[in-house]
Scaffold this active site. Structure first.
Site, PDB file in Angstrom:
ATOM      1  N   PHE A   6      90.686  13.788  11.905  1.00 51.92           N
ATOM      2  CA  PHE A   6      90.051  12.800  11.070  1.00 51.92           C
ATOM      3  C   PHE A   6      88.921  12.506  10.980  1.00 51.92           C
ATOM      4  O   PHE A   6      88.565  11.564  11.772  1.00 51.92           O
ATOM      5  CB  PHE A   6      91.296  12.232  12.324  1.00 51.92           C
ATOM      6  CG  PHE A   6      92.391  12.341  12.118  1.00 51.92           C
ATOM      7  CD1 PHE A   6      93.018  11.829  10.651  1.00 51.92           C
ATOM      8  CD2 PHE A   6      93.216  12.058  13.029  1.00 51.92           C
ATOM      9  CE1 PHE A   6      94.529  12.098  10.303  1.00 51.92           C
ATOM     10  CE2 PHE A   6      94.914  12.351  13.129  1.00 51.92           C
ATOM     11  CZ  PHE A   6      95.255  11.893  11.567  1.00 51.92           C
ATOM     12  N   SER A  67      96.321  10.109  24.590  1.00 50.47           N
ATOM     13  CA  SER A  67      96.733  11.061  24.757  1.00 50.47           C
ATOM     14  C   SER A  67      97.349  10.708  26.784  1.00 50.47           C
ATOM     15  O   SER A  67      98.403  11.065  27.017  1.00 50.47           O
ATOM     16  CB  SER A  67      96.882  13.304  25.776  1.00 50.47           C
ATOM     17  OG  SER A  67      96.537  12.842  23.867  1.00 50.47           O
ATOM     18  N   HIS A 107     102.756  13.596  17.569  1.00 49.62           N
ATOM     19  CA  HIS A 107     101.720  13.900  17.303  1.00 49.62           C
ATOM     20  C   HIS A 107     101.910  14.713  19.444  1.00 49.62           C
ATOM     21  O   HIS A 107     102.992  13.940  19.893  1.00 49.62           O
ATOM     22  CB  HIS A 107     100.069  13.266  17.896  1.00 49.62           C
ATOM     23  CG  HIS A 107      99.438  13.724  18.567  1.00 49.62           C
ATOM     24  ND1 HIS A 107      98.842  13.838  19.764  1.00 49.62           N
ATOM     25  CD2 HIS A 107      98.090  15.114  17.468  1.00 49.62           C
ATOM     26  CE1 HIS A 107      98.520  14.945  20.154  1.00 49.62           C
ATOM     27  NE2 HIS A 107      97.267  15.601  19.357  1.00 49.62           N
ATOM     28  N   THR A 164      99.993  12.953  12.650  1.00 51.25           N
ATOM     29  CA  THR A 164      98.864  13.419  12.321  1.00 51.25           C
ATOM     30  C   THR A 164      98.563  14.680  11.326  1.00 51.25           C
ATOM     31  O   THR A 164      97.601  14.716  10.665  1.00 51.25           O
ATOM     32  CB  THR A 164      98.431  14.637  14.080  1.00 51.25           C
ATOM     33  OG1 THR A 164      99.431  14.117  14.526  1.00 51.25           O
ATOM     34  CG2 THR A 164      97.209  15.633  13.893  1.00 51.25           C
ATOM     35  N   TYR A 250      88.215   1.632  51.700  1.00 49.09           N
ATOM     36  CA  TYR A 250      87.037   1.462  51.155  1.00 49.09           C
ATOM     37  C   TYR A 250      86.390   1.445  50.289  1.00 49.09           C
ATOM     38  O   TYR A 250      85.290   1.033  50.085  1.00 49.09           O
ATOM     39  CB  TYR A 250      86.644   3.472  51.622  1.00 49.09           C
ATOM     40  CG  TYR A 250      87.277   4.458  50.352  1.00 49.09           C
ATOM     41  CD1 TYR A 250      88.235   5.703  51.396  1.00 49.09           C
ATOM     42  CD2 TYR A 250      87.512   4.093  49.473  1.00 49.09           C
ATOM     43  CE1 TYR A 250      89.570   5.605  51.004  1.00 49.09           C
ATOM     44  CE2 TYR A 250      88.530   5.114  48.552  1.00 49.09           C
ATOM     45  CZ  TYR A 250      89.402   5.723  49.452  1.00 49.09           C
ATOM     46  OH  TYR A 250      90.447   6.936  48.695  1.00 49.09           O
ATOM     47  N   GLY A 270      86.525   5.780  39.329  1.00 49.32           N
ATOM     48  CA  GLY A 270      84.878   6.605  38.596  1.00 49.32           C
ATOM     49  C   GLY A 270      85.521   6.416  36.782  1.00 49.32           C
ATOM     50  O   GLY A 270      86.748   6.420  36.821  1.00 49.32           O
TER      51      GLY A 270
END
Ligand SMILES: Cc1ncc(COP(=O)(O)O)c(C=O)c1O
Length: 402
Positions: A6, A67, A107, A164, A250, A270
């Site tokens: 694409f 995804s 997809h 796609t 924590y 993260g």
């Protein structure tokens, strides 16, 4: 002359955005670890929501890819179809086999999500498409009814806006009607196509979106943000948070109620400061600048379509809806045409001068061009088309390989 996949969303400002992000080395996991990254993510997520005309009850979160987005969407759908799955899992309980429906053009990320979520690859049912590669809604209805009679439980339908291979658009409104009647989660995979909705002439593709439960768009495909940047919107984002929020001791001091902590909306803790590069490129091009570039892609697409139509050796292999063109050399012995089309693609790619893809439509090999590279000019396209024609001449004359 890079016309594969694409396109490619590499722009000067986008590169600068990435360069600015890396040394900051910010972690956007909680508001406290980086208020700026969190606040900016909330700001930039809301811009495409407005551009695409999604109602403001849709909230979003940035992931790396579509995804990963669909996996999270189906996790939320799974929790609604089988409450307490978050806590108890799927096995050892008296639960039906769940089904997810998507078209034969959708997809492969749908199956990957089903694999990851323990739903099972085989429980993704591929619904046939009609002549324009759009989901056949009558077939969907019949499959759902058949499955219900066989004690399967429909969990979600994934409609695609911009498939796609051909960039076809499923009839979302009709699919939404079925989902509403049967209380099935509707996810829209607008990874590629979604961005075109910023153009008034493409507004039609958003029909039915407001009825969806979730929508994924990939600004790293269509809206000029460098890889990776994908947004999942969920109607009432709290539905996603309920599935994924989990605050270990924590992190407790870090997560004050009422602050947005994006770690709550997925499996990642993260998180990169992706919002910065989106902010840089969108502020830099502006909505008008993006619209102009998308329109240029459409103009180039139409040129290529005209050239294909004017050369009797070639034909379009699918309707052209967005800047994706599937075409095929049809000059020669039918039994050799698949090989021939494939060889043209291989030959052009090996030349290093241009790049395109091949795909299969209804079992036949076709060539596929995807626009999106901001550096592609009309002259490039002319050179590319010349290269295709020359290569077709060469391959047509060469003894075909076994
Ligand atoms: C329609 C569609 N959905 C999903 C994806 C997956 O995108 P990603 O690479 O962001 O996971 C693609 C990739 O090409 C796609 O074309």
């Amino acid at each position: 002359m890079f016309l594969g996949y694409f396109g490619w969303t590499q722009t000067g400002p986008g590169i600068l955005g990435e360069i600015a992000t890396a040394p900051l080395n910010v972690n956007a996991m909680t508001w406290r670890t980086s208020p700026a990254a969190t606040e900016l993510e909330t700001v930039v997520i809301d811009w495409p929501r407005q551009w695409l005309g999604l109602p403001n009850e849709f909230g979003g979160v940035v992931y790396d890819t579509a995804s990963v987005g669909i996996m999270h969407a189906l996790a939320a759908a799974r929790e609604e179809a089988a409450p307490s799955t978050r806590k108890l899992g799927l096995s050892g309980r008296d639960l039906p086999r769940f089904r997810v429906y998507t078209s034969d053009q959708a997809h492969s990320s749908v199956e990957k999500a089903a694999i990851a979520l323990g739903l099972g690859e085989e429980n993704v049912q591929r619904v046939p498409t009609g002549s324009e590669y759009r989901m056949d809604v009558a077939a969907l209805q019949a499959m759902i009814e058949r499955d219900a009679a066989d004690k399967f439980k429909p969990l979600a339908v994934v409609a695609t806006v911009g498939t796609t291979s051909t960039a076809s658009v499923d009839p979302v409104s009709e699919i939404a009607r079925i989902c509403r009647e049967q209380k099935i989660w509707l996810h829209i995979d607008a990874a590629y196509g979604g961005g075109f909705a910023i153009l008034p002439e493409f507004k039609w593709i958003t029909k039915g979106w407001s009825e969806a439960d979730s929508i994924v768009i990939n600004p790293h495909k269509t809206l000029f943000v460098p890889l990776d940047f994908s947004v999942l919107y969920v109607r009432d984002l709290e539905r996603l948070r309920r599935v994924f929020t989990l605050v270990p001791e924590y992190l407790r001091g870090d997560t004050i109620e009422a602050e947005k902590n994006y770690m709550d909306y997925g499996i990642q803790l993260g998180r990169r400061f992706r919002a910065l590069k989106a902010w840089v490129i969108w502020r830099s091009l502006g909505r008008v600048g993006m619209a102009a570039r998308l329109r240029e892609q459409v103009r180039l697409t139409n040129l290529l379509v005209d050239w294909i139509k004017a050369d009797q050796r070639f034909e379009l292999a699918a309707p052209v809806v967005m800047p994706v063109v599937c075409f095929r050399l049809v000059d020669g012995d039918e039994s050799k045409l698949d090989n021939l089309n494939s060889e043209i693609v291989e030959h052009v790619n090996a030349s290093g001068r241009a790049y395109l893809n091949q795909t299969k439509l209804r079992g036949r090999t076709v060539m596929r061009v995807g626009f999106g590279n901001v550096l592609t000019t009309e002259q490039h396209l002319r050179d590319f088309w010349e290269l295709i024609r020359e290569t077709a001449d060469l391959e047509g004359r060469a003894p075909s390989r076994p």
